[in-house]
Motif scaffolding. Structure first.
Motif, PDB file in Angstrom:
ATOM      1  N   GLY B 185       0.807  -1.223   0.000  1.00 13.14           N
ATOM      2  CA  GLY B 185       0.000   0.000   0.000  1.00 13.14           C
ATOM      3  C   GLY B 185       0.837   1.269   0.000  1.00 13.14           C
ATOM      4  N   ARG B 186       0.202   2.371   0.409  1.00  9.84           N
ATOM      5  CA  ARG B 186       0.855   3.690   0.331  1.00  9.84           C
ATOM      6  C   ARG B 186       1.771   3.903   1.527  1.00  9.84           C
ATOM      7  NH1 ARG B 186      -2.914   8.492  -1.622  1.00  9.84           N
ATOM      8  NH2 ARG B 186      -0.874   9.176  -2.421  1.00  9.84           N
ATOM      9  N   PHE B 187       2.880   3.247   1.487  1.00 11.56           N
ATOM     10  CA  PHE B 187       3.815   3.177   2.610  1.00 11.56           C
ATOM     11  C   PHE B 187       4.303   4.550   3.078  1.00 11.56           C
ATOM     12  CE2 PHE B 187       8.179   2.551   4.221  1.00 11.56           C
ATOM     13  CZ  PHE B 187       7.919   1.642   5.230  1.00 11.56           C
ATOM     14  N   ASP B 188       4.688   5.399   2.112  1.00 17.13           N
ATOM     15  CA  ASP B 188       5.256   6.699   2.515  1.00 17.13           C
ATOM     16  C   ASP B 188       4.178   7.638   3.033  1.00 17.13           C
ATOM     17  OD1 ASP B 188       4.063   6.986   0.060  1.00 17.13           O
ATOM     18  OD2 ASP B 188       5.654   8.210  -0.824  1.00 17.13           O
ATOM     19  N   LYS B 189       2.922   7.247   2.859  1.00 14.41           N
ATOM     20  CA  LYS B 189       1.836   8.075   3.395  1.00 14.41           C
ATOM     21  C   LYS B 189       1.548   7.667   4.838  1.00 14.41           C
ATOM     22  CE  LYS B 189      -2.700   9.935   2.112  1.00 14.41           C
ATOM     23  NZ  LYS B 189      -3.827   9.275   2.782  1.00 14.41           N
ATOM     24  N   TYR B 190       1.346   6.353   5.068  1.00 15.88           N
ATOM     25  CA  TYR B 190       0.955   5.987   6.433  1.00 15.88           C
ATOM     26  C   TYR B 190       2.135   5.891   7.396  1.00 15.88           C
ATOM     27  CZ  TYR B 190       1.708   1.056   4.898  1.00 15.88           C
ATOM     28  OH  TYR B 190       2.222  -0.116   4.408  1.00 15.88           O
ATOM     29  N   MET B 191       3.360   5.748   6.899  1.00 14.32           N
ATOM     30  CA  MET B 191       4.526   5.695   7.787  1.00 14.32           C
ATOM     31  C   MET B 191       5.096   7.080   8.087  1.00 14.32           C
ATOM     32  SD  MET B 191       5.676   2.913   9.116  1.00 14.32           S
ATOM     33  CE  MET B 191       5.104   1.210   9.014  1.00 14.32           C
ATOM     34  N   TYR B 192       4.745   8.041   7.249  1.00 13.89           N
ATOM     35  CA  TYR B 192       5.399   9.343   7.347  1.00 13.89           C
ATOM     36  C   TYR B 192       5.289   9.999   8.721  1.00 13.89           C
ATOM     37  CZ  TYR B 192       7.102  13.968   6.202  1.00 13.89           C
ATOM     38  OH  TYR B 192       7.817  15.137   6.206  1.00 13.89           O
ATOM     39  N   PRO B 193       4.107   9.965   9.386  1.00 12.43           N
ATOM     40  CA  PRO B 193       4.023  10.624  10.699  1.00 12.43           C
ATOM     41  C   PRO B 193       5.070  10.098  11.689  1.00 12.43           C
ATOM     42  CG  PRO B 193       1.835  10.029   9.924  1.00 12.43           C
ATOM     43  CD  PRO B 193       2.804   9.418   8.963  1.00 12.43           C
ATOM     44  N   TYR B 194       5.323   8.789  11.682  1.00 13.58           N
ATOM     45  CA  TYR B 194       6.305   8.210  12.604  1.00 13.58           C
ATOM     46  C   TYR B 194       7.710   8.661  12.219  1.00 13.58           C
ATOM     47  CZ  TYR B 194       2.304   5.227  13.553  1.00 13.58           C
ATOM     48  OH  TYR B 194       1.058   4.779  13.862  1.00 13.58           O
ATOM     49  N   PHE B 195       7.967   8.671  10.921  1.00 16.86           N
ATOM     50  CA  PHE B 195       9.265   9.107  10.403  1.00 16.86           C
ATOM     51  C   PHE B 195       9.517  10.566  10.778  1.00 16.86           C
ATOM     52  CE2 PHE B 195      11.492  11.269   6.895  1.00 16.86           C
ATOM     53  CZ  PHE B 195      12.694  10.581   6.884  1.00 16.86           C
ATOM     54  N   LYS B 196       8.516  11.383  10.533  1.00 21.27           N
ATOM     55  CA  LYS B 196       8.667  12.823  10.753  1.00 21.27           C
ATOM     56  C   LYS B 196       8.906  13.113  12.234  1.00 21.27           C
ATOM     57  CE  LYS B 196       6.702  17.313   9.557  1.00 21.27           C
ATOM     58  NZ  LYS B 196       7.103  17.910  10.831  1.00 21.27           N
ATOM     59  N   LYS B 197       8.146  12.434  13.077  1.00 19.22           N
ATOM     60  CA  LYS B 197       8.271  12.655  14.517  1.00 19.22           C
ATOM     61  C   LYS B 197       9.709  12.343  14.970  1.00 19.22           C
ATOM     62  CE  LYS B 197       6.451  10.911  18.865  1.00 19.22           C
ATOM     63  NZ  LYS B 197       6.643   9.538  19.253  1.00 19.22           N
ATOM     64  N   ASP B 198      10.220  11.200  14.517  1.00 22.33           N
ATOM     65  CA  ASP B 198      11.572  10.813  14.933  1.00 22.33           C
ATOM     66  C   ASP B 198      12.640  11.724  14.329  1.00 22.33           C
ATOM     67  OD1 ASP B 198      10.478   8.838  16.401  1.00 22.33           O
ATOM     68  OD2 ASP B 198      11.377   7.154  15.310  1.00 22.33           O
ATOM     69  N   MET B 199      12.418  12.148  13.097  1.00 23.59           N
ATOM     70  CA  MET B 199      13.401  13.031  12.468  1.00 23.59           C
ATOM     71  C   MET B 199      13.399  14.389  13.178  1.00 23.59           C
ATOM     72  SD  MET B 199      14.926  11.200  10.242  1.00 23.59           S
ATOM     73  CE  MET B 199      15.956  12.331   9.318  1.00 23.59           C
ATOM     74  N   ASP B 200      12.207  14.881  13.463  1.00 26.79           N
ATOM     75  CA  ASP B 200      12.104  16.170  14.156  1.00 26.79           C
ATOM     76  C   ASP B 200      12.760  16.110  15.527  1.00 26.79           C
ATOM     77  OD1 ASP B 200      10.804  17.145  12.006  1.00 26.79           O
ATOM     78  OD2 ASP B 200       8.789  17.155  12.888  1.00 26.79           O
ATOM     79  N   ALA B 201      12.639  14.942  16.178  1.00 30.17           N
ATOM     80  CA  ALA B 201      13.215  14.802  17.514  1.00 30.17           C
ATOM     81  C   ALA B 201      14.714  14.482  17.464  1.00 30.17           C
ATOM     82  CB  ALA B 201      12.473  13.708  18.275  1.00 30.17           C
ATOM     83  N   GLY B 202      15.230  14.342  16.248  1.00 28.74           N
ATOM     84  CA  GLY B 202      16.671  14.081  16.105  1.00 28.74           C
ATOM     85  C   GLY B 202      17.066  12.652  16.456  1.00 28.74           C
ATOM     86  N   VAL B 203      16.106  11.722  16.420  1.00 33.60           N
ATOM     87  CA  VAL B 203      16.415  10.323  16.723  1.00 33.60           C
ATOM     88  C   VAL B 203      17.328   9.740  15.643  1.00 33.60           C
ATOM     89  CG1 VAL B 203      15.449   8.016  17.097  1.00 33.60           C
ATOM     90  CG2 VAL B 203      14.210  10.051  17.914  1.00 33.60           C
ATOM     91  N   TYR B 204      17.086  10.139  14.412  1.00 29.75           N
ATOM     92  CA  TYR B 204      17.882   9.620  13.296  1.00 29.75           C
ATOM     93  C   TYR B 204      18.479  10.759  12.489  1.00 29.75           C
ATOM     94  CZ  TYR B 204      15.082   5.426  14.113  1.00 29.75           C
ATOM     95  OH  TYR B 204      14.485   4.353  14.691  1.00 29.75           O
ATOM     96  N   THR B 205      19.614  10.481  11.845  1.00 25.17           N
ATOM     97  CA  THR B 205      20.054  11.318  10.731  1.00 25.17           C
ATOM     98  C   THR B 205      19.486  10.660   9.486  1.00 25.17           C
ATOM     99  OG1 THR B 205      22.011   9.977  10.327  1.00 25.17           O
ATOM    100  CG2 THR B 205      22.232  11.795  11.904  1.00 25.17           C
ATOM    101  N   LEU B 206      19.592  11.301   8.327  1.00 30.18           N
ATOM    102  CA  LEU B 206      19.093  10.664   7.104  1.00 30.18           C
ATOM    103  C   LEU B 206      19.805   9.336   6.869  1.00 30.18           C
ATOM    104  CD1 LEU B 206      18.515  13.584   4.576  1.00 30.18           C
ATOM    105  CD2 LEU B 206      16.788  12.129   5.653  1.00 30.18           C
ATOM    106  N   ASP B 207      21.087   9.291   7.220  1.00 31.44           N
ATOM    107  CA  ASP B 207      21.847   8.048   7.017  1.00 31.44           C
ATOM    108  C   ASP B 207      21.381   6.923   7.919  1.00 31.44           C
ATOM    109  OD1 ASP B 207      23.344   9.027   5.008  1.00 31.44           O
ATOM    110  OD2 ASP B 207      25.081   9.560   6.238  1.00 31.44           O
ATOM    111  N   THR B 208      21.151   7.228   9.199  1.00 30.14           N
ATOM    112  CA  THR B 208      20.735   6.141  10.094  1.00 30.14           C
ATOM    113  C   THR B 208      19.289   5.740   9.813  1.00 30.14           C
ATOM    114  OG1 THR B 208      20.191   7.724  11.844  1.00 30.14           O
ATOM    115  CG2 THR B 208      22.380   6.732  11.918  1.00 30.14           C
TER     116      THR B 208
END
Lengths: 271, 661
Positions: B185-208
């Motif tokens: 399915g639309r993976f980048d749509k339903y996963m994005y909120p989790y991705f964004k939250k972690d990226m905003d919080a600095g949990v990951y760099t783009l590489d990790t």
């Protein structure tokens, strides 16, 4: 009425000028470069091409036929069940060719490309090409040439095209005669005309193992072109199969490639 | 990551595999269990029999250790079921796009509250297995995995790692339950909120973050040899990226980019990437897609929102559902969460119809218009047969799938219960019509009897006619208006024939442009055809040129194949273009190919799939398969490792059009 002979029209060529292009291959060339990739473009006459590797010698093309178009070739062009018997070289009037090319106009303008006249040596049919261009409006036109033609013909062509891909293969005259069959002085003269014309262009140099890929030759070419852009063409090893199809022999000695140092050029890329 | 990739690719995890020899059909039959009781019991037993295995360094776990799933029914019972019902393929649920978004958000315990007895048992079974994975993680000192499994799948995910692990557990459970072609399915749509939250919080760099996505992508390849399909690789793990959301905003985001990158880094055939585009999609997205095409995996496959959404709405899909369309296993357009369409229920063969017309109606057809009328009439007859053939459709109920779909009971159906029909051999059909029109009716070069005789004899006694029909007649793909118009006519007769028909689940019938494996099967049904195709030669795949047609190049092909009105035949099925790998050898040519792709959609094309192929490598792989274990090719709607395919599929890939430059 003048006509021209075209041996191929290729769509979506990505190495023949700016953007995506349609390349028209005009038949006939005054040069005989040992490494030529389009041996079917050498002779100006339409020519039989038979893909012999798939031919089962069924003999159907040798059975007599009454087609007028087959007569010059001594074989029937419409009989091969595998489509292996074809003719390289279709005759067009300028209007016919222009009509065919104009069909691509909207697409080419949309993707930012154009039409490239190549060969063979397109300027061997300069009159036909220039006549054809009269009927082509609103498309970017490039010319891919060896530069081997009379200077006034070259100047005339320059006026009518938007971009030039100009081959400089060997800087040394003797070497040039040895490997391409012709003197390069006219080519170098026409290059000066091109460089001073203000027309956008690129110089192209093929890397032929042991012949053009010597550091000596590349350095000499870099002296000639100075700051102007050069595209260095890798050698394509698949050419020989086409020679057999037109009954020619491929005589390029199988030499190892030289390590090339492109830093002698001020503005070169490898294709 | 490299070690884990190598571990999977070299199949080292197969050492944990075992099989079970349970004769469940007999046992269940003797006990007189209902189908749903059987599915629940089997799922409980399989989850209990699974051994938790955590591979070295992997972050996303769950792997199959039992490679076979015994059938729930005896052969005799299947016969009885088939006498009462129409059974689609294997009878188990397939080609659905579950509501991952909801379940990952709420967790299985929340879903359990409203579940029926069987679904509750299934939820408990998978939670039980997850708990045993947690124990294994504790044993191995993998605190990170313990922390993740403390949260999911019981409760909703709170971060990207949990969301990805949750997805993996659901997807794993769906396969283990016996469902197949389980799409993403639309993976980048339903996963994005989790991705964004972690990226905003600095949990990951783009590489990790990329590393985590790669770890997750590997999970699609761990068990794929146990998945069911016509050939290895035909497993339906299609992921959709990009496209517009309900409000018309672009979905393509940083996570989409990482997905394309992960695929490009791993060079594995799963998940299969689809990319939605529309008139507002920037050229950069096409360029990123083309970078992945260059890698030679046969994807992304593109689809055009502007055409697909409008087409689905025309068929009665609500805007908010149509706008979320995704792809089933290959390219069939389906709606996630609520759709229960069976998008691949049957196929129409255009060449077969024309074969019947030349044998039954030719004499009476005084004009070409008469001939076309006969074609239309016979397409209607075929479609009537196809639609009447599907009655009392029944699927084996899947209690776990039921939890994950957002409809009352997916076993009975969904919000949409439409059936899709493929259309095979469109170019062979259109080219045959064009040849008949030109040489029989217009030029009168051949008589009707001569043509039929030559076709029946496979042109053995008329090589002149063969050469003319095969190499000189107009073909679809040459941007020849005559041939293209006939292709459009075939497609519209097909759409007309299905229009207004209701199916046994209250849905409608959708015409499509795909072929699936019928490009081989349907071709074997008839002898030679009037386009000069000889007996035994296959059709083109999906919506493509005939494989021996002399085609000027890709510009002509996309011009020809963008002419039909796709909003009337929107079941799915892409135009395929194949380019020599050398086409992509610098940045400049990437952008040129990207513009070609875009132009197909600007011209109104619906779906496109392009390949970077290397025929020399394929030929060598036939001789020395051991040297080409990772060579990937695209088959009809999925990518596969070349050396794992049967020879007829290998040969077809080799024979397909390649535009060398």
């Amino acid at each position: 009425m003048i006509t021209g002979t075209v041996f191929d029209i290729k769509e979506m060529t990505v190495h023949d000028g700016p953007g995506s292009r349609v390349t028209v291959f005009l038949k006939g060339c005054p040069l005989r470069c040992l490494w030529c990739h389009n041996p079917e473009g050498l002779s100006p006459e339409p020519q039989l091409m038979i893909k012999e590797n798939l031919c089962e010698k069924c003999g159907l093309c040798l059975r007599g036929c009454t087609h007028n178009e087959c007569r010059p070739f001594g074989r029937c062009l419409h009989a091969c069940p595998k489509g292996l018997v074809t003719v390289a070289g279709i005759e067009y009037t300028p209007k016919q060719l222009a009509e065919r090319l104009m069909k691509y106009r909207d697409f080419l303008n949309k993707v930012g490309g154009g039409i490239t006249f190549s060969g063979g040596e397109p300027l061997l049919q300069a009159e036909f090409m220039l006549e054809t261009l009269k009927y082509i409006k609103g498309i970017h036109i490039a010319l891919q040439t060896s530069g081997y033609c009379e200077s006034d013909v070259f100047k005339e062509a320059l006026k009518r095209v938007d971009y030039v891909l100009y081959d400089i293969k060997l800087a040394d005259t003797d070497e040039h005669i040895k490997y391409t069959g012709v003197d390069n002085r006219l080519i170098l003269e026409n290059y000066k005309i091109l460089a001073e014309s203000g027309k956008p262009f690129v110089v192209r140099t093929p890397l032929i193992p042991g012949i053009t890929d010597t550091q000596e030759n590349l350095s000499a070419i870099s002296q000639i072109v100075g700051d102007n852009r050069v595209e260095i063409m890798r050698y394509n090893h698949f050419a020989p199969s086409k020679y057999k199809m037109v009954g020619l022999e491929f005589n390029l000695p199988d030499l190892p490639s030289n390590e090339v140092d492109l830093s002698v050029f001020k503005n070169a890329i490898m294709l | 990551m490299k070690e884990l990739l190598h571990y999977i690719v070299s199949k080292q995890h197969h050492k944990f595999r075992k099989t079970v020899d349970w004769n469940l059909g007999e046992e269940y039959s003797a006990k007189g269990l209902t189908p749903v009781e059987r599915m629940t019991d089997r799922f409980e037993r399989l989850t209990a029999a699974e051994t938790p295995v955590i591979l070295p360094n992997e972050k996303i776990c769950f792997i199959r250790t039992i490679s076979n799933i015994p059938d729930c029914f005896t052969e005799k019972e299947w016969e009885e079921i088939k006498s009462k019902h129409y059974i689609h393929e294997l009878g188990y649920m397939s080609n659905l796009s579950p509501d991952y978004e909801n379940i990952i958000k709420i967790g299985l315990l929340e879903a359990r509250k409203t579940a029926d007895e069987y679904s509750r048992r299934s939820i408990d079974a998978i939670i039980g297995l997850a708990d045993r994975y947690k124990e294994e993680a504790e044993k191995q000192g993998r605190d990170d995995i313990v922390a993740t499994l403390n949260r999911v799948p019981r409760y909703g995910a709170t971060n990207l790692r949990e969301a990805l692990q949750f997805f993996r557990i659901i997807h794993y459970a769906l396969w283990l339950e016996g469902n197949y072609h389980n799409t993403v399915g639309r993976f980048d749509k339903y996963m994005y909120p989790y991705f964004k939250k972690d990226m905003d919080a600095g949990v990951y760099t783009l590489d990790t973050a990329l590393e985590l996505i790669e770890d997750f992508f590997l999970s699609f390849n761990k068990d794929s040899d146990t998945y069911i399909g016509v050939q290895q690789g035909d497993n339906g793990q299609s992921m959709m990226l990009g496209g517009m959301d309900e409000d018309g905003n672009e979905v393509f985001n940083e996570l989409s980019k990482l997905c394309l990158k992960a695929s490009n880094n791993l060079l594995l055939i799963d998940p299969k990437i689809n990319l939605r585009v529309n008139k507002n999609t920037p050229i950069e997205v096409y360029e990123l897609g083309t970078e992945l095409t260059k890698a030679g995996l046969g994807f992304p496959q593109y689809s055009n929102d502007d055409i697909v959404i409008a087409g689905l709405e025309k068929l009665g899909y609500e805007h908010n559902d149509a706008v979320n369309y995704t792809c089933a296993a290959c390219w069939e357009f389906i709606v996630p969460k609520v759709g229960a369409d069976v998008a691949n229920i049957a196929a129409l063969s255009y060449p077969k119809v024309i074969d019947e017309v030349i044998h039954e109606d030719f004499e009476a057809a005084e004009t070409f218009e008469d001939f076309l009328a006969a074609v239309k009439r016979r397409i209607q007859i075929k479609c009537d047969e196809i639609t009447e053939n599907v009655k009392d459709l029944w699927f084996v109920p899947s209690p776990f799938m039921k939890v994950i779909m957002s409809v009352d009971d997916i076993g009975v159906g969904g919000k949409y219960n439409n059936f899709g029909v493929h259309g095979t051999g469109i170019a062979t059909g259109a080219d045959s019509l064009a040849a008949i029109k030109k040489y029989v009716y217009d030029q009168k070069k051949f008589t009707r009897a001569q043509l039929v005789k030559a076709v029946d004899e496979d042109f053995a006694n008329d090589s002149d006619m063969l050469a003319v029909l095969r190499y000189e007649a107009p073909k679809m793909g040459q941007n020849d208006d005559e041939a293209d118009k006939l292709g459009c006519a075939l497609l519209s007769y097909f759409a007309d024939a299905l229009e207004g028909k209701k199916n046994c689940r209250g849905g409608i019938w959708r015409a499509g442009t795909g072929s699936a494996m019928y490009y081989l099967w349907h071709a074997a049904e008839i002898g030679a055809s009037p386009d000069g195709r000889r007996k035994g030669e296959p059709f083109g795949t999906n919506f493509s040129c005939s494989i021996y047609a002399k085609i000027p190049g890709p510009i002509s092909v996309i011009s020809s194949f963008s002419k039909p009105d796709f909003s009337r035949a929107i079941n799915g099925g892409p135009l395929t273009l194949e380019f020599h790998g050398g086409m992509f050898n610098n940045d400049d040519s990437i952008s040129k190919v990207a513009r070609l792709v875009k132009s197909y959609f600007d011209m109104g094309g619906h779906q496109l799939q392009l390949n970077a192929v290397n025929a020399a490598a394929m030929r060598d792989a036939q001789l020395h398969p051991e040297n080409h274990l990772q060579l990937v090719v695209r088959i009809w709607g999925w990518s596969a490792y070349f050396v794992e395919l049967d020879k007829e599929y290998q040969d077809h890939v080799l024979a397909r059009q390649e535009y060398t430059v």
